[in-house]
Design a protein around this motif. Structure first.
Motif, PDB file in Angstrom:
ATOM      1  N   GLU A   1       0.870  -1.183   0.000  1.00 24.66           N
ATOM      2  CA  GLU A   1       0.000   0.000   0.000  1.00 24.66           C
ATOM      3  C   GLU A   1       0.897   1.220   0.000  1.00 24.66           C
ATOM      4  O   GLU A   1       1.920   1.223   0.670  1.00 24.66           O
ATOM      5  CB  GLU A   1      -0.815   0.039   1.299  1.00 24.66           C
ATOM      6  N   ILE A   2       0.537   2.231  -0.778  1.00 24.99           N
ATOM      7  CA  ILE A   2       1.269   3.489  -0.575  1.00 24.99           C
ATOM      8  C   ILE A   2       0.287   4.602  -0.287  1.00 24.99           C
ATOM      9  O   ILE A   2      -0.817   4.642  -0.820  1.00 24.99           O
ATOM     10  CB  ILE A   2       2.208   3.876  -1.741  1.00 24.99           C
ATOM     11  N   GLU A   3       0.736   5.487   0.590  1.00 23.21           N
ATOM     12  CA  GLU A   3      -0.139   6.590   0.979  1.00 23.21           C
ATOM     13  C   GLU A   3      -0.301   7.530  -0.198  1.00 23.21           C
ATOM     14  O   GLU A   3       0.624   7.710  -0.984  1.00 23.21           O
ATOM     15  CB  GLU A   3       0.506   7.396   2.105  1.00 23.21           C
ATOM     16  N   GLU A   4      -1.492   8.163  -0.305  1.00 22.77           N
ATOM     17  CA  GLU A   4      -1.679   9.236  -1.284  1.00 22.77           C
ATOM     18  C   GLU A   4      -0.625  10.297  -0.997  1.00 22.77           C
ATOM     19  O   GLU A   4      -0.503  10.747   0.144  1.00 22.77           O
ATOM     20  CB  GLU A   4      -3.065   9.860  -1.088  1.00 22.77           C
ATOM     21  N   PRO A   5       0.176  10.695  -1.975  1.00 22.47           N
ATOM     22  CA  PRO A   5       1.195  11.692  -1.662  1.00 22.47           C
ATOM     23  C   PRO A   5       0.562  13.017  -1.242  1.00 22.47           C
ATOM     24  O   PRO A   5      -0.452  13.444  -1.812  1.00 22.47           O
ATOM     25  CB  PRO A   5       1.976  11.834  -2.973  1.00 22.47           C
ATOM     26  N   LYS A   6       1.150  13.638  -0.198  1.00 23.47           N
ATOM     27  CA  LYS A   6       0.632  14.935   0.272  1.00 23.47           C
ATOM     28  C   LYS A   6       1.067  16.014  -0.710  1.00 23.47           C
ATOM     29  O   LYS A   6       2.093  15.882  -1.372  1.00 23.47           O
ATOM     30  CB  LYS A   6       1.259  15.259   1.631  1.00 23.47           C
ATOM     31  N   ARG A   7       0.306  17.127  -0.771  1.00 22.38           N
ATOM     32  CA  ARG A   7       0.745  18.269  -1.578  1.00 22.38           C
ATOM     33  C   ARG A   7       2.118  18.706  -1.095  1.00 22.38           C
ATOM     34  O   ARG A   7       2.360  18.801   0.100  1.00 22.38           O
ATOM     35  CB  ARG A   7      -0.215  19.448  -1.392  1.00 22.38           C
ATOM     36  N   ASN A   8       3.016  18.956  -2.029  1.00 22.59           N
ATOM     37  CA  ASN A   8       4.309  19.479  -1.608  1.00 22.59           C
ATOM     38  C   ASN A   8       4.971  20.278  -2.719  1.00 22.59           C
ATOM     39  O   ASN A   8       4.684  20.084  -3.905  1.00 22.59           O
ATOM     40  CB  ASN A   8       5.238  18.354  -1.112  1.00 22.59           C
ATOM     41  N   GLY A   9       5.816  21.208  -2.322  1.00 24.82           N
ATOM     42  CA  GLY A   9       6.616  21.986  -3.265  1.00 24.82           C
ATOM     43  C   GLY A   9       5.868  23.157  -3.889  1.00 24.82           C
ATOM     44  O   GLY A   9       4.706  23.437  -3.563  1.00 24.82           O
ATOM     45  N   PHE A  10       6.544  23.823  -4.791  1.00 25.57           N
ATOM     46  CA  PHE A  10       6.050  25.040  -5.430  1.00 25.57           C
ATOM     47  C   PHE A  10       5.884  24.870  -6.932  1.00 25.57           C
ATOM     48  O   PHE A  10       6.691  24.180  -7.560  1.00 25.57           O
ATOM     49  CB  PHE A  10       7.091  26.169  -5.266  1.00 25.57           C
ATOM     50  N   VAL A  11       4.870  25.534  -7.480  1.00 21.07           N
ATOM     51  CA  VAL A  11       4.885  25.827  -8.920  1.00 21.07           C
ATOM     52  C   VAL A  11       5.102  27.335  -9.014  1.00 21.07           C
ATOM     53  O   VAL A  11       4.396  28.118  -8.358  1.00 21.07           O
ATOM     54  CB  VAL A  11       3.574  25.397  -9.599  1.00 21.07           C
ATOM     55  N   VAL A  12       6.142  27.745  -9.764  1.00 16.95           N
ATOM     56  CA  VAL A  12       6.463  29.165  -9.887  1.00 16.95           C
ATOM     57  C   VAL A  12       6.239  29.584 -11.337  1.00 16.95           C
ATOM     58  O   VAL A  12       6.712  28.904 -12.268  1.00 16.95           O
ATOM     59  CB  VAL A  12       7.934  29.434  -9.480  1.00 16.95           C
ATOM     60  N   GLY A  13       5.512  30.691 -11.540  1.00 15.68           N
ATOM     61  CA  GLY A  13       5.257  31.149 -12.909  1.00 15.68           C
ATOM     62  C   GLY A  13       5.150  32.665 -12.978  1.00 15.68           C
ATOM     63  O   GLY A  13       5.217  33.361 -11.955  1.00 15.68           O
ATOM     64  N   ALA A  14       4.987  33.145 -14.201  1.00 18.84           N
ATOM     65  CA  ALA A  14       4.876  34.593 -14.420  1.00 18.84           C
ATOM     66  C   ALA A  14       3.662  34.872 -15.285  1.00 18.84           C
ATOM     67  O   ALA A  14       3.273  34.049 -16.126  1.00 18.84           O
ATOM     68  CB  ALA A  14       6.139  35.109 -15.098  1.00 18.84           C
ATOM     69  N   LEU A  15       3.058  36.081 -15.046  1.00 22.24           N
ATOM     70  CA  LEU A  15       1.878  36.442 -15.831  1.00 22.24           C
ATOM     71  C   LEU A  15       2.267  37.060 -17.175  1.00 22.24           C
ATOM     72  O   LEU A  15       1.526  36.963 -18.142  1.00 22.24           O
ATOM     73  CB  LEU A  15       0.998  37.431 -15.050  1.00 22.24           C
ATOM     74  N   GLU A  16       3.437  37.746 -17.186  1.00 20.94           N
ATOM     75  CA  GLU A  16       3.886  38.398 -18.424  1.00 20.94           C
ATOM     76  C   GLU A  16       5.313  37.980 -18.754  1.00 20.94           C
ATOM     77  O   GLU A  16       6.089  37.634 -17.868  1.00 20.94           O
ATOM     78  CB  GLU A  16       3.851  39.935 -18.280  1.00 20.94           C
ATOM     79  N   GLU A  17       5.618  38.107 -20.045  1.00 22.03           N
ATOM     80  CA  GLU A  17       6.959  37.793 -20.557  1.00 22.03           C
ATOM     81  C   GLU A  17       8.030  38.569 -19.771  1.00 22.03           C
ATOM     82  O   GLU A  17       9.074  38.017 -19.400  1.00 22.03           O
ATOM     83  CB  GLU A  17       6.993  38.179 -22.057  1.00 22.03           C
ATOM     84  N   SER A  18       7.733  39.852 -19.458  1.00 18.66           N
ATOM     85  CA  SER A  18       8.721  40.725 -18.806  1.00 18.66           C
ATOM     86  C   SER A  18       9.057  40.246 -17.380  1.00 18.66           C
ATOM     87  O   SER A  18      10.065  40.637 -16.813  1.00 18.66           O
ATOM     88  CB  SER A  18       8.187  42.161 -18.745  1.00 18.66           C
ATOM     89  N   CYS A  19       8.219  39.396 -16.798  1.00 24.46           N
ATOM     90  CA  CYS A  19       8.458  38.948 -15.414  1.00 24.46           C
ATOM     91  C   CYS A  19       9.097  37.548 -15.362  1.00 24.46           C
ATOM     92  O   CYS A  19       9.422  37.036 -14.283  1.00 24.46           O
ATOM     93  CB  CYS A  19       7.142  38.879 -14.637  1.00 24.46           C
ATOM     94  N   LEU A  20       9.216  36.938 -16.535  1.00 30.54           N
ATOM     95  CA  LEU A  20       9.643  35.531 -16.586  1.00 30.54           C
ATOM     96  C   LEU A  20      11.037  35.322 -15.991  1.00 30.54           C
ATOM     97  O   LEU A  20      11.284  34.371 -15.248  1.00 30.54           O
ATOM     98  CB  LEU A  20       9.602  35.073 -18.060  1.00 30.54           C
ATOM     99  N   HIS A  21      11.933  36.282 -16.304  1.00 27.95           N
ATOM    100  CA  HIS A  21      13.317  36.120 -15.854  1.00 27.95           C
ATOM    101  C   HIS A  21      13.402  36.175 -14.316  1.00 27.95           C
ATOM    102  O   HIS A  21      14.088  35.353 -13.700  1.00 27.95           O
ATOM    103  CB  HIS A  21      14.208  37.209 -16.488  1.00 27.95           C
ATOM    104  N   THR A  22      12.665  37.144 -13.719  1.00 26.28           N
ATOM    105  CA  THR A  22      12.670  37.259 -12.249  1.00 26.28           C
ATOM    106  C   THR A  22      12.122  35.963 -11.632  1.00 26.28           C
ATOM    107  O   THR A  22      12.677  35.422 -10.671  1.00 26.28           O
ATOM    108  CB  THR A  22      11.763  38.448 -11.802  1.00 26.28           C
TER     109      THR A  22
END
Ligand code: HAM
Length: 404
Positions: free
Chosen positions: A309-330
């Motif tokens: 049996e394996i436990e349902e994995p818990k939520r973990n970690g980050f998804v990081v994104g940008a709304l505009e092209e100009s913010c992608l690098h940061t």
């Protein structure tokens, strides 16, 4: 479409189970003093003929054997013990005068008829202990397997037997051969076994043969005093985990003597053996090493998938994104810094907030962190905790520091 070969399976859906089994088994083996070893998948065919034995089905019928471009007769390993023994002798560890213990895992190859629980490429986790002749070592190997299954939450049955030693086995063998000489009804495979390794007849799956062998002499009734004493001691040492004495348990490989054992499960169909092993005190000598007692086992990893049996994995970690092209690098640089101690998945193209949140949810991330033009200007980042749905804006530096 090109598909995987018959009897060979990708490990994709079962990957979390595969990883968990290896993590647990390696952890327990280390606790018992075993060290990791890895040997090649390809070996000289002669190695398996000399160890697993020409009378075995494995060598007789199931080897992936070929002549390589250099004219060498080679084959994909059908099991792990022979390679580890070869490595042990080649490195002259047999001359070191120390007890040595190794664990390994990896793919094994047998050209069998595929069915549930029976693959042509499968994986084993195994342990081999060299230099210990005491039956306490046999007991510890069995306890090690039972501890692995215990930690994985797997129920099992344990069957044990003694195959005798070079003192008592030859006389028993003669008795068995004499018995077999009068049995004209046995199958062709058993007739072949009579000449190569008679005790293997006891393992025959043919019902007619099994009826005949109900009256066959059994090794368990012909043990010498030393083997009998050791077997009695083994039974005492194993009393807490429970076992049955299967007097017909002979194992499918030729190298065993004295203790032989199999772990079985009643929940996985016809291929019920989930682990097997035993003592093999003459193998190291047969491979050209100094006589060294040895005992080992291997677990069939695919056979226990359905039992883990394996436990349902818990939520973990980050998804990081940008709304505009100009913010992608940061956002890219921030993701890299967060990775110092977080699992981070960076979204390489600007996306809408809705899309980024959807992506984070699909990846089972705990946080979705987003930079838009406002955040870019103020050196902040917008974060949503997907577990408790709270949203907040925090200084980029603080988020990174908070994770250090
Ligand atoms: P074995 O009994 O041949 O022993 O294999 C060990 C385990 O590998 C079996 O109990 C089963 O769970 C799994 N297994 C075997 N064949 C297949 C297959 N075709 N498909 C899926 N799983 C399979 C050995 O290999 C010995 N080297 C064990 C040992 C180590 N004895 C001493 N040291």
């Amino acid at each position: 479409m090109i598909t995987a070969l018959r009897g060979m399976k990708d490990i994709i859906d079962d990957a979390p189970k595969f990883e968990r089994i290896l993590r647990v088994a390696s952890g327990v083996a280390k606790k018992y003093g075993f060290e990791f070893v890895k040997t090649p998948l390809l070996e000289e065919t002669a190695l398996f003929k000399r160890s697993v034995g020409e009378s075995s089905d494995i060598v007789g019928k199931e080897m992936y054997q070929f002549i390589d471009k250099g004219g060498n007769d080679v084959c994909l390993r059908p099991e792990g013990t022979a390679g580890v023994v070869r490595a042990f002798v080649e490195k002259k560890l047999d001359k070191a005068g120390l007890a040595q213990k190794f664990f390994y895992h990896g793919a094994m190859f047998r050209y069998e008829r595929p069915q549930k629980g029976r693959l042509r490429q499968f994986h084993q986790f195994g342990c081999e202990s060299f230099g210990e002749s005491s039956v306490y070592e046999d007991a510890q190997m069995i306890l090690l397997v039972s501890e692995i299954f215990g930690e994985l939450g797997i129920g099992f049955g344990l069957q044990i037997n003694s195959l005798g030693c070079k003192e008592c086995m030859p006389a028993y063998r003669q008795k068995l051969v004499a018995f077999l000489a009068n049995q004209s009804e046995i199958c062709d495979d058993c007739k072949r076994r009579c000449a190569t390794n008679p005790i293997r007849v006891l393992d025959c799956k043919n019902e007619n043969c099994q009826k005949i062998y109900e009256n066959a002499p059994l090794m368990a009734d012909h043990l010498c005093a030393s083997c009998q004493n050791d077997f009695e001691k083994l039974k005492i040492l194993l009393k807490d985990i429970g076992f049955t004495h299967n007097k017909k348990l002979v194992r499918g490989l030729d190298y065993y003597n004295k203790t032989a054992f199999e772990f079985v499960s009643s929940e996985i169909g016809a291929q019920s053996a989930i682990a097997g092993g035993g003592r093999y005190d003459t193998l190291i000598e047969q491979i050209g090493g100094k006589p060294t007692p040895a005992v080992g086992f291997a677990i069939g990893i695919e056979r226990i998938y359905d039992l883990v049996e394996i436990e349902e994995p818990k939520r973990n970690g980050f998804v990081v994104g940008a709304l505009e092209e100009s913010c992608l690098h940061t956002a890219f640089e921030l993701a890299q810094k967060l990775r110092a101690n977080q699992k981070v998945s960076f979204i390489n193209e600007p996306k809408s907030l809705k899309n980024l949140l959807k992506n984070a949810d699909r990846q089972n991330a705990e946080f979705c962190a987003v930079i838009g033009e406002n955040e870019q200007k103020s050196g902040t980042i917008w974060v949503k905790n997907l577990a408790d749905t709270k949203e907040f804006v925090v200084a980029q530096d603080e988020l990174i520091r908070g994770n250090k």
